[in-house]
Motif scaffolding. Structure first.
Motif, PDB file in Angstrom:
ATOM      1  N   MET A   1       0.490  -1.233   0.075  1.00 36.67           N
ATOM      2  CA  MET A   1       0.090   0.135   0.205  1.00 36.67           C
ATOM      3  C   MET A   1       0.909   0.721   0.029  1.00 36.67           C
ATOM      4  O   MET A   1       0.596   2.443  -0.237  1.00 36.67           O
ATOM      5  CB  MET A   1      -1.090  -0.044   1.273  1.00 36.67           C
ATOM      6  N   ASP A   2       1.678   1.323   0.742  1.00 36.66           N
ATOM      7  CA  ASP A   2       2.894   2.439   1.023  1.00 36.66           C
ATOM      8  C   ASP A   2       3.527   2.558  -0.566  1.00 36.66           C
ATOM      9  O   ASP A   2       3.277   4.047  -0.887  1.00 36.66           O
ATOM     10  CB  ASP A   2       3.998   1.913   1.702  1.00 36.66           C
ATOM     11  N   GLN A   3       3.682   1.763  -0.883  1.00 32.56           N
ATOM     12  CA  GLN A   3       4.530   1.691  -2.641  1.00 32.56           C
ATOM     13  C   GLN A   3       3.568   2.178  -3.810  1.00 32.56           C
ATOM     14  O   GLN A   3       3.449   2.820  -4.662  1.00 32.56           O
ATOM     15  CB  GLN A   3       5.390   0.594  -2.966  1.00 32.56           C
ATOM     16  N   LEU A   4       1.483   1.742  -3.508  1.00 36.58           N
ATOM     17  CA  LEU A   4       0.969   2.058  -4.647  1.00 36.58           C
ATOM     18  C   LEU A   4       0.699   3.253  -3.920  1.00 36.58           C
ATOM     19  O   LEU A   4       0.432   4.310  -4.608  1.00 36.58           O
ATOM     20  CB  LEU A   4      -0.297   1.340  -4.099  1.00 36.58           C
ATOM     21  N   PHE A   5       0.768   4.082  -2.874  1.00 37.27           N
ATOM     22  CA  PHE A   5       0.763   6.117  -2.817  1.00 37.27           C
ATOM     23  C   PHE A   5       1.485   6.318  -3.201  1.00 37.27           C
ATOM     24  O   PHE A   5       1.498   7.242  -3.751  1.00 37.27           O
ATOM     25  CB  PHE A   5       0.535   5.897  -1.103  1.00 37.27           C
ATOM     26  N   ASN A   6       2.885   6.254  -3.254  1.00 35.09           N
ATOM     27  CA  ASN A   6       3.708   7.158  -3.700  1.00 35.09           C
ATOM     28  C   ASN A   6       4.086   7.249  -5.221  1.00 35.09           C
ATOM     29  O   ASN A   6       4.159   7.582  -6.049  1.00 35.09           O
ATOM     30  CB  ASN A   6       5.437   6.027  -2.678  1.00 35.09           C
ATOM     31  N   LEU A   7       3.934   5.362  -5.989  1.00 30.19           N
ATOM     32  CA  LEU A   7       3.538   5.429  -7.527  1.00 30.19           C
ATOM     33  C   LEU A   7       2.288   6.892  -7.600  1.00 30.19           C
ATOM     34  O   LEU A   7       2.765   7.194  -9.015  1.00 30.19           O
ATOM     35  CB  LEU A   7       2.968   3.909  -7.594  1.00 30.19           C
ATOM     36  N   VAL A   8       0.722   7.034  -7.349  1.00 27.51           N
ATOM     37  CA  VAL A   8       0.284   7.132  -7.351  1.00 27.51           C
ATOM     38  C   VAL A   8       0.461   8.954  -7.181  1.00 27.51           C
ATOM     39  O   VAL A   8       0.846  10.203  -8.138  1.00 27.51           O
ATOM     40  CB  VAL A   8      -1.386   7.083  -6.364  1.00 27.51           C
ATOM     41  N   TYR A   9       0.881   8.937  -6.312  1.00 25.65           N
ATOM     42  CA  TYR A   9       1.727  10.419  -5.819  1.00 25.65           C
ATOM     43  C   TYR A   9       3.024  11.061  -6.555  1.00 25.65           C
ATOM     44  O   TYR A   9       3.039  12.341  -7.242  1.00 25.65           O
ATOM     45  CB  TYR A   9       2.750  10.652  -4.571  1.00 25.65           C
ATOM     46  N   VAL A  10       3.812  10.317  -7.393  1.00 27.38           N
ATOM     47  CA  VAL A  10       5.272  10.844  -7.801  1.00 27.38           C
ATOM     48  C   VAL A  10       4.503  10.668  -9.456  1.00 27.38           C
ATOM     49  O   VAL A  10       4.662  11.681 -10.232  1.00 27.38           O
ATOM     50  CB  VAL A  10       5.811   9.619  -8.701  1.00 27.38           C
ATOM     51  N   PHE A  11       3.207   9.712  -9.429  1.00 26.20           N
ATOM     52  CA  PHE A  11       2.503  10.522 -11.373  1.00 26.20           C
ATOM     53  C   PHE A  11       1.751  11.639 -11.175  1.00 26.20           C
ATOM     54  O   PHE A  11       1.888  12.051 -11.845  1.00 26.20           O
ATOM     55  CB  PHE A  11       1.588   8.757 -11.312  1.00 26.20           C
ATOM     56  N   LEU A  12       0.933  11.762 -10.109  1.00 29.85           N
ATOM     57  CA  LEU A  12       0.381  13.126 -10.024  1.00 29.85           C
ATOM     58  C   LEU A  12       1.219  14.509  -9.866  1.00 29.85           C
ATOM     59  O   LEU A  12       0.952  15.768  -9.950  1.00 29.85           O
ATOM     60  CB  LEU A  12      -0.792  13.039  -8.600  1.00 29.85           C
ATOM     61  N   THR A  13       2.064  14.619  -9.743  1.00 31.44           N
ATOM     62  CA  THR A  13       3.182  15.505  -9.435  1.00 31.44           C
ATOM     63  C   THR A  13       4.884  14.984 -10.617  1.00 31.44           C
ATOM     64  O   THR A  13       5.842  16.038 -10.889  1.00 31.44           O
ATOM     65  CB  THR A  13       4.056  15.199  -8.422  1.00 31.44           C
ATOM     66  N   ASN A  14       4.434  14.370 -11.750  1.00 28.34           N
ATOM     67  CA  ASN A  14       4.872  13.987 -12.917  1.00 28.34           C
ATOM     68  C   ASN A  14       6.514  13.815 -12.487  1.00 28.34           C
ATOM     69  O   ASN A  14       7.720  13.969 -13.746  1.00 28.34           O
ATOM     70  CB  ASN A  14       5.019  15.331 -13.317  1.00 28.34           C
ATOM     71  N   GLY A  15       6.296  13.116 -11.659  1.00 31.95           N
ATOM     72  CA  GLY A  15       8.201  12.670 -11.548  1.00 31.95           C
ATOM     73  C   GLY A  15       8.003  11.078 -12.333  1.00 31.95           C
ATOM     74  O   GLY A  15       7.107  10.588 -13.279  1.00 31.95           O
ATOM     75  N   ASP A  16       9.357  10.576 -12.061  1.00 34.84           N
ATOM     76  CA  ASP A  16       9.581   9.273 -12.176  1.00 34.84           C
ATOM     77  C   ASP A  16       9.143   8.047 -12.223  1.00 34.84           C
ATOM     78  O   ASP A  16       9.658   7.784 -10.697  1.00 34.84           O
ATOM     79  CB  ASP A  16      10.904   8.705 -13.039  1.00 34.84           C
ATOM     80  N   CYS A  17       7.838   7.452 -11.918  1.00 38.16           N
ATOM     81  CA  CYS A  17       7.118   5.785 -11.587  1.00 38.16           C
ATOM     82  C   CYS A  17       8.193   4.988 -12.089  1.00 38.16           C
ATOM     83  O   CYS A  17       7.317   3.935 -11.349  1.00 38.16           O
ATOM     84  CB  CYS A  17       5.643   5.806 -12.391  1.00 38.16           C
ATOM     85  N   LEU A  18       8.610   4.794 -12.611  1.00 37.67           N
ATOM     86  CA  LEU A  18       9.612   3.549 -13.135  1.00 37.67           C
ATOM     87  C   LEU A  18       9.868   3.077 -11.753  1.00 37.67           C
ATOM     88  O   LEU A  18       9.673   1.452 -11.667  1.00 37.67           O
ATOM     89  CB  LEU A  18      10.263   3.746 -14.845  1.00 37.67           C
ATOM     90  N   PRO A  19      10.937   3.775 -11.098  1.00 38.78           N
ATOM     91  CA  PRO A  19      11.641   3.088 -10.647  1.00 38.78           C
ATOM     92  C   PRO A  19      10.280   2.247  -9.304  1.00 38.78           C
ATOM     93  O   PRO A  19      11.063   1.556  -8.512  1.00 38.78           O
ATOM     94  CB  PRO A  19      12.654   3.611  -9.352  1.00 38.78           C
ATOM     95  N   ILE A  20       9.409   3.140  -8.844  1.00 34.20           N
ATOM     96  CA  ILE A  20       8.416   2.725  -7.622  1.00 34.20           C
ATOM     97  C   ILE A  20       7.782   1.430  -8.171  1.00 34.20           C
ATOM     98  O   ILE A  20       8.027   0.751  -7.807  1.00 34.20           O
ATOM     99  CB  ILE A  20       7.526   3.736  -7.630  1.00 34.20           C
TER     100      ILE A  20
END
Length: 595
Positions: A324-343
């Motif tokens: 759940m922690d990583q899924l939240f980070n994935l969504v947050y990074v996507f919404l802030t236009n970051g790089d989702c691949l490492p997550i």
């Protein structure tokens, strides 16, 4: 101006203290219950006017507007109401209408037995609570786990138990309909809580946010149907003049499921804690909101509360928490236009390490995404993440977990964050035929949010001919230009053909950084508007002090106010009333004695 006769669409009676109708009402003007409350309030107003020795010819309708502004607005609202009461003006007020942070104060007063009748005591309680009480994470988490069991859970629930509770140090389990016993007697001003329907915005009205991603979605200030009000008796889309009727349901049943005008599933009425979050979700600053949600989510998922201790005793539970922690980070990074691949790669590692069949589809999808050549487009990434969220948690996993409610809360919060879903409320007009709001009848849910996204003060809900207000005392606690609400309202009224006094925009712009403490706007057949900027050259003395005040009391400040800061803010708001009480009395007196 006379109120037109009500056009009712049901034979059942309106809800009263012991008669809670499940009907929908389409009508002009205000409800019978509100009319009764206003008449009873008029008796109180008349006595207050006579104490001034006036030859009263009529009872003017005076409305107090208190704007948004987070905790700053909540404290300033308390100061304004306390001083209005002390000098005897509050007894002459018929309506109090609030937006965003000011509703935090209004709601709190209604949960105290003598909140409105002893505002000095309420002020002391506010100061004590802000200094002595604290935000209890385990209490907040319990509330969120309960809320996650509802099918209408949204980020508003999260906001209620995180930001609003954190700032106000208060949870309110009383419901809005419980205000009836005070309002019907006329012993307090009739309260109006303002929200906005998110879907009724300019341009692409029928598009959902998920189709084009979250962002700053300013609502159309000119769209009357977007304003949604809560009163002790009814909740719904406010009347606009004599051309467009309002659409309402009993406040008790707002949130229950309706279809074709019939109640099909009754739901418990939402309490004031939720309503305060609904009114005060402050969605204007996307970046700040995301960061705030992220910080609170981290507190919930990493704190060793009872639920988490239970979860961490199970090895699979640890994996689920990390997932759940990583899924939240994935969504947050996507919404802030970051790089989702490492997550995604890290998420794959965590899931694969369990060897669980429950994660097989999710890990296969991650493989597919990471093996793609070239960078996926934003739309492709959104589609992949949506599919990944759907495959990462299922009912079997929830049933096997030692803390299913906690996981459900995490899961629903992540999904709501990804779709940017706020204020989910069952639409009482769903498939209802007898209404002009055809757009509204097509959707099962409405999505209500902070009215400050349109106008940071509830002018559209009290302007004539809706409630025939003759004097508006507008207390503006906005962080930016203190005249913005006035200019936006003038624009709204011109578009909707509603009487409003002329506004000298050039003068207001010139004085924006060092405004006066009172502006009076008057015009033919329009209400008298008395506008009070919170920080001004009278109570602050200079531009430098005004700027300092704005910095000290920033809307998104999440650190504790000191006792001195709370007292200063109360004093600033009180000074605006105290220094101008004679002008207020004069205007009210002039109208009361007018034939």
């Amino acid at each position: 101006m006379a109120i037109p006769q009500q056009v009712a669409c049901s034979a059942k009676s309106h809800p009263g203290p012991s008669d809670e109708s499940s009907d929908i009402r389409i009508h002009f003007g205000i409800s019978d219950e509100e009319k009764a409350a206003v008449r009873n309030r008029g008796k109180q107003v008349l006595q207050a006017l006579k104490k001034l020795g006036l030859n009263v010819m009529k009872i003017p309708v005076v409305s107090v507007l208190v704007s948004g502004g987070g905790l700053r607005a909540a404290i300033a609202c308390q100061g304004v109401l306390s001083e209005l009461s002390r000098v005897g003006i509050l007894d002459m007020v018929t309506y109090v209408a609030g937006v965003s942070g000011s509703t935090w104060c209004m709601a709190s007063l209604f949960t105290q037995l003598d909140g409105w009748t002893d505002l000095e005591k309420a002020e002391k309680e506010l100061k004590r609570r802000l200094q002595e009480d604290s935000w209890d994470l385990s209490v907040a988490l319990d509330g969120l786990c309960d809320a996650a069991e509802r099918d209408d859970y949204s980020l508003t629930d999260f906001w209620s138990y995180s930001v609003v509770y954190y700032l106000t140090k208060e949870l309110l389990d009383t419901c809005p309909s419980h205000m009836r016993h005070q309002s019907v007697m006329g012993s307090v001003p009739y309260p109006i809580f303002a929200t906005i329907d998110k879907d009724l915005k300019s341009g692409e009205r029928e598009k959902t946010l998920s189709e084009h991603g979250p962002g700053l979605q300013m609502l159309d200030d000119h769209l009357p149907a977007s304003w949604f009000e809560f009163t002790p008796d009814w909740a719904g889309y406010s009347t606009l003049g004599f051309s467009t009727p309002g659409a309402y349901v009993s406040t008790t049943h707002c949130g229950s499921k309706f279809k074709g005008g019939k109640l099909i599933q009754e739901k418990p009425e939402r309490d004031f804690s939720y309503l305060r979050a609904l009114c005060g979700s402050a969605l204007a600053d996307m970046k700040t909101i995301l960061k705030t949600i992220k910080d609170f989510f981290w507190k919930f998922i990493h704190d060793s509360s009872t639920q988490l201790k239970m979860l961490l005793t199970d090895p699979e539970g640890v994996t689920l928490k990390n997932t759940m922690d990583q899924l939240f980070n994935l969504v947050y990074v996507f919404l802030t236009n970051g790089d989702c691949l490492p997550i995604m790669k890290n998420l794959h590692r965590i899931m694969a390490a369990t060897g669980s069949k429950h994660f097989s589809e999710a890990t296969a999808l991650i493989n597919k995404i990471t093996e793609l050549r070239g960078q996926p487009s934003q739309d492709q990434q959104r589609q992949f993440i949506q599919e990944l969220l759907e495959k990462s948690l299922n009912e079997d996993l929830l049933e096997q977990s030692s803390a299913p409610s906690f996981l459900k809360f995490l899961w629903k919060t992540i999904n709501c964050l990804f779709s940017w879903t706020w204020g989910t409320t069952n639409n009482f007009l769903y498939e209802y035929g007898d209404t002009e709001y055809k757009l509204l009848t097509k959707k099962k849910n409405m999505y209500l949010m902070d009215a400050g996204m349109a106008i940071n003060s509830a002018y559209p809900l009290i302007l004539p001919p809706v409630r025939n207000t003759e004097i508006i005392l507008s207390f503006d606690f906005s962080e930016g230009d203190p005249s913005e609400t006035i200019k936006a309202t003038e624009k709204y009224c011109k578009a909707c053909d509603i009487p409003f006094p002329p506004v000298d925009g050039a003068k207001l712009d010139q004085e924006a950084k060092a405004p006066s403490d009172l502006y009076i706007f008057e015009g033919e057949n329009a209400p008298v508007v008395m506008h009070f900027p919170l920080f001004n050259k009278v109570n602050c003395g200079s531009k430098e002090v005004i700027k300092q005040r704005h910095n000290t009391y920033a809307t998104f400040r999440l650190t504790k106010y000191s006792d001195a800061e709370v007292c200063q803010l109360l004093e600033d708001s009180k000074a605006n009333v105290r220094n101008n009480k004679d002008y207020i009395f004069m205007k009210i007196g002039d109208l009361a004695q007018a034939p």
